[in-house]
Scaffold this active site. Structure first.
Site, PDB file in Angstrom:
ATOM      1  N   CYS A  73       0.604  -0.965  -0.172  1.00 44.53           N
ATOM      2  CA  CYS A  73       0.279  -0.378   0.148  1.00 44.53           C
ATOM      3  C   CYS A  73       0.554   1.241  -0.229  1.00 44.53           C
ATOM      4  O   CYS A  73       0.859   1.486  -1.054  1.00 44.53           O
ATOM      5  CB  CYS A  73      -0.660   0.105   1.273  1.00 44.53           C
ATOM      6  SG  CYS A  73      -1.778   1.840   0.654  1.00 44.53           S
ATOM      7  N   ARG A  97       0.732   4.732  -2.925  1.00 50.12           N
ATOM      8  CA  ARG A  97       0.530   5.383  -2.542  1.00 50.12           C
ATOM      9  C   ARG A  97       1.558   6.842  -3.026  1.00 50.12           C
ATOM     10  O   ARG A  97       1.084   7.614  -3.784  1.00 50.12           O
ATOM     11  CB  ARG A  97      -0.650   5.895  -1.371  1.00 50.12           C
ATOM     12  CG  ARG A  97      -1.464   5.277  -1.574  1.00 50.12           C
ATOM     13  CD  ARG A  97      -2.122   4.585  -0.353  1.00 50.12           C
ATOM     14  NE  ARG A  97      -3.102   3.502  -0.074  1.00 50.12           N
ATOM     15  CZ  ARG A  97      -4.104   3.830  -0.491  1.00 50.12           C
ATOM     16  NH1 ARG A  97      -4.810   5.083  -0.575  1.00 50.12           N
ATOM     17  NH2 ARG A  97      -5.410   2.311  -0.324  1.00 50.12           N
ATOM     18  N   LYS A 108      -8.501   7.187   2.360  1.00 50.55           N
ATOM     19  CA  LYS A 108      -6.995   6.513   3.395  1.00 50.55           C
ATOM     20  C   LYS A 108      -5.800   7.406   2.785  1.00 50.55           C
ATOM     21  O   LYS A 108      -5.030   7.441   0.912  1.00 50.55           O
ATOM     22  CB  LYS A 108      -7.021   5.605   2.790  1.00 50.55           C
ATOM     23  CG  LYS A 108      -5.741   4.919   3.411  1.00 50.55           C
ATOM     24  CD  LYS A 108      -6.014   3.128   3.221  1.00 50.55           C
ATOM     25  CE  LYS A 108      -4.380   2.435   3.162  1.00 50.55           C
ATOM     26  NZ  LYS A 108      -4.484   1.051   2.692  1.00 50.55           N
ATOM     27  N   HIS A 112      -2.465   7.055   4.653  1.00 51.43           N
ATOM     28  CA  HIS A 112      -1.419   6.265   4.737  1.00 51.43           C
ATOM     29  C   HIS A 112       0.228   6.471   4.601  1.00 51.43           C
ATOM     30  O   HIS A 112       0.417   5.912   3.238  1.00 51.43           O
ATOM     31  CB  HIS A 112      -2.089   4.708   4.099  1.00 51.43           C
ATOM     32  CG  HIS A 112      -1.258   3.728   4.658  1.00 51.43           C
ATOM     33  ND1 HIS A 112      -2.158   2.513   4.401  1.00 51.43           N
ATOM     34  CD2 HIS A 112      -0.663   3.378   6.069  1.00 51.43           C
ATOM     35  CE1 HIS A 112      -0.793   1.534   5.119  1.00 51.43           C
ATOM     36  NE2 HIS A 112      -0.538   2.379   5.991  1.00 51.43           N
ATOM     37  N   HIS A 170      -9.562  -3.860   1.156  1.00 54.85           N
ATOM     38  CA  HIS A 170      -8.786  -3.936   2.399  1.00 54.85           C
ATOM     39  C   HIS A 170      -9.699  -4.909   3.575  1.00 54.85           C
ATOM     40  O   HIS A 170     -10.739  -4.379   4.345  1.00 54.85           O
ATOM     41  CB  HIS A 170      -7.748  -2.855   3.023  1.00 54.85           C
ATOM     42  CG  HIS A 170      -6.414  -3.486   3.737  1.00 54.85           C
ATOM     43  ND1 HIS A 170      -6.733  -3.991   5.162  1.00 54.85           N
ATOM     44  CD2 HIS A 170      -4.772  -2.452   3.792  1.00 54.85           C
ATOM     45  CE1 HIS A 170      -5.437  -4.329   5.475  1.00 54.85           C
ATOM     46  NE2 HIS A 170      -4.910  -3.981   4.530  1.00 54.85           N
ATOM     47  N   ASP A 175      -5.107   0.243  -5.410  1.00 55.47           N
ATOM     48  CA  ASP A 175      -3.609   0.423  -5.269  1.00 55.47           C
ATOM     49  C   ASP A 175      -1.945  -0.373  -5.255  1.00 55.47           C
ATOM     50  O   ASP A 175      -1.089  -0.389  -5.124  1.00 55.47           O
ATOM     51  CB  ASP A 175      -3.398   0.868  -3.597  1.00 55.47           C
ATOM     52  CG  ASP A 175      -3.456  -0.107  -2.613  1.00 55.47           C
ATOM     53  OD1 ASP A 175      -4.444  -1.545  -3.209  1.00 55.47           O
ATOM     54  OD2 ASP A 175      -3.342  -0.018  -1.311  1.00 55.47           O
ATOM     55  N   ASN A 176      -3.119  -2.011  -5.455  1.00 51.58           N
ATOM     56  CA  ASN A 176      -2.073  -3.514  -5.538  1.00 51.58           C
ATOM     57  C   ASN A 176      -3.294  -4.491  -5.470  1.00 51.58           C
ATOM     58  O   ASN A 176      -3.879  -4.606  -5.742  1.00 51.58           O
ATOM     59  CB  ASN A 176      -0.766  -3.351  -4.472  1.00 51.58           C
ATOM     60  CG  ASN A 176      -1.684  -3.476  -2.944  1.00 51.58           C
ATOM     61  OD1 ASN A 176      -1.285  -2.512  -2.452  1.00 51.58           O
ATOM     62  ND2 ASN A 176      -2.437  -4.413  -2.705  1.00 51.58           N
ATOM     63  N   LYS A 195      -0.994  -9.799  -3.791  1.00 47.43           N
ATOM     64  CA  LYS A 195      -0.527  -8.481  -2.597  1.00 47.43           C
ATOM     65  C   LYS A 195       0.154  -9.321  -2.342  1.00 47.43           C
ATOM     66  O   LYS A 195       1.044 -10.210  -1.148  1.00 47.43           O
ATOM     67  CB  LYS A 195      -1.510  -8.091  -1.416  1.00 47.43           C
ATOM     68  CG  LYS A 195      -1.008  -7.380  -0.635  1.00 47.43           C
ATOM     69  CD  LYS A 195      -1.817  -6.567  -0.256  1.00 47.43           C
ATOM     70  CE  LYS A 195      -1.818  -5.322   1.249  1.00 47.43           C
ATOM     71  NZ  LYS A 195      -1.883  -5.245   2.175  1.00 47.43           N
TER      72      LYS A 195
END
Length: 490
Positions: A80, A84, A133, A135, A212, A264-265, A285
């Protein structure tokens, strides 16, 4: 005669599309709005237009049908935080020492000296906002309001981490979050931002926490999908996308708004049925196989992107920064390397990405390299390798691997032994790239404070399978001994 006329019309149409793509650069008044919608841990195979038969995603599928659907779009990391960072800076996250995921006790974050999409577009006259989010560091100097965002509503990190509270701008609201309503809450806040800045131009970064783990869906969606709870969550995300699209249309600004949906992945396959699908790609992931970094990505911009566009070749999350710079008449940073490439030509069907290269990193290590259709996977010792027999979320180690992704996107046929010349050329390119990086900053500390619930469930699942295998083994041995004893007695 008719065929000639049709060809002339097609050429005219494509020229008009290209001209419309260039208009945002030409005048300030034509700057498009940008809405970037990010899912968390969504797999390549979890969207209808990417092959899912159990999860309904009509709004994302509509974006794909009426806009562009990328077949080969990559995150810059299979986890993650680095992904990002790459999105917002247009740079490989190793350049900032971001190798892993930040946690509540992490005291570092994205370097304030990095230039984000928000800072770049803000300087070009955009209103900038993030909903969802973050992060990228939760201490004051790393928070969104110090990274170019005018407005922030959301949480500082993943939903499996302790001390999770909503922020509204710089004020934390210390009330427990009911995660069943998280997607709905983010959607409402996104619409408020669009309403407030409908005169434009604006940049909205809508970064969902779902899917998630732990998974939560609102009561309206829970139990409705054939894909189980994970499917419920993704279908609610699709509803959220639909709400944003409808609101843009209601305000009459959809034509001049680029909406991007991505992840994101890849899917967290360690979570089993709660971790999504890579759609036939290998692993997920945490791994630099295709399933970990090739992500579903669609782009919808009615005034510019022709329906049914399928961009040729690969593109990456780092490409959005230079692309948004061109669209928004913004100035790219000139004092640093920008790894992303302008892909506006891919969106309009009038050009290619400048190169077809990607360096796959995990935990600060270069683990794979793609050049054109070829992907070289460097030797890897594996993670919990023997457990892969009991759970697909673990991976065995491997030797040097070479794949032709055009013919073998599932990465099953190792051609390293047959294509030694290509291997040598790619190893040389890797050495050249590593040399070009110069001196890199130290790795930033990440931490380990997380909700252990999903991991405990995973451990219990593995233990259960081990016990089952053990019982079967004992039964086989006992039956074998009994048979042997009978033979001896006879």
């Amino acid at each position: 005669m008719l065929d000639s006329a049709c060809m002339s019309l097609k050429r005219l149409f494509r020229s008009l599309l290209l001209l419309s793509a260039l208009l945002p650069v030409a005048t300030f008044a034509q700057q498009p709005n940008i809405v970037f919608i990010f899912a968390d841990d969504l797999g390549y195979g979890d969207i209808g237009s990417y092959g899912s038969t159990v999860i309904r995603t009509p709004n994302i599928d509509r974006m794909a049908a009426e806009g562009a659907r990328f077949d080969q779009f990559y995150s810059a990391s299979p986890v993650c935080t680095p992904s990002r960072a790459a999105l917002l800076t247009g740079r490989y996250p190793i350049r900032d020492g971001i190798h892993g995921v930040f946690h509540p006790e992490s005291y570092q974050g994205l370097d304030p000296q990095e230039v984000t999409i928000a800072e770049m577009l803000k300087d070009a006259g955009y209103a900038t906002g993030i909903v969802g989010k973050w992060h990228l560091g939760h201490h004051e100097k790393y928070m969104p309001w110090n990274q170019g965002f005018d407005e922030f509503f959301g949480v500082p990190y993943s939903n499996d981490m302790g001390g999770l509270y909503y922020f509204r701008n710089q004020q934390a609201h210390f009330e427990d979050i009911d995660q069943r309503y998280m997607t709905k809450t983010y959607t409402e806040e996104a619409i408020k931002f669009i309403d407030k800045h409908q005169a434009g131009p604006f940049f909205l970064y809508l970064a969902h926490n779902m899917p998630h783990v732990p998974l939560y869906a609102s009561p309206e969606f829970e139990g409705k999908s054939k894909g189980g709870l994970y499917g419920d969550v993704v279908e609610e995300l699709d509803w959220s996308v639909g709400q944003v699209l409808q609101h843009l249309e209601k305000l009459g600004i959809a034509e001049n708004t680029l909406v991007v949906f991505s992840s994101d992945n890849g899917p967290w396959r360690l979570m089993g049925s709660r971790g999504g699908s890579a759609g036939g790609l290998r692993a997920g992931k945490q791994y630099t196989f295709e399933g970990g970094m090739r992500v579903p990505t669609v782009a919808y911009w009615p005034a510019t992107i022709a329906p049914g566009t399928v961009p040729d070749g690969m593109a990456t999350m780092m490409d959005w920064l230079p692309t948004f710079a061109r669209m928004g008449n913004a100035e790219l940073p000139k004092d640093r390397v920008i790894d992303g490439k302008d892909i506006l030509g891919l969106l309009t069907g009038e050009g290619d990405r400048a190169d077809q290269e990607l360096f796959y990193y995990m935990n600060g290590e270069l683990r794979a390299y793609r050049s054109g259709d070829w992907k070289l996977k460097l030797p890897y010792q594996g993670m919990g390798g023997w457990l892969s027999y009991f759970h697909p979320g673990f991976a065995k180690g491997h030797e040097l691997l070479l794949f032709n992704l055009k013919d073998d996107p599932a990465e099953q046929i190792n051609l390293a032994g047959k294509e030694s010349e290509i291997v040598e050329q790619m190893l040389a390119a890797i050495d050249t790239f590593k040399s070009s990086l110069g001196e890199l900053p130290d790795a930033k500390v990440t931490g380990k404070n997380i909700d252990r619930g999903p991991y405990i469930k995973l451990l219990l699942t593995i233990i259960g399978k081990l016990l089952l295998v053990g019982l079967i083994a004992v039964a086989v041995i006992w039956l074998g001994l009994r048979w042997a004893w009978k033979r001896v007695r006879k």
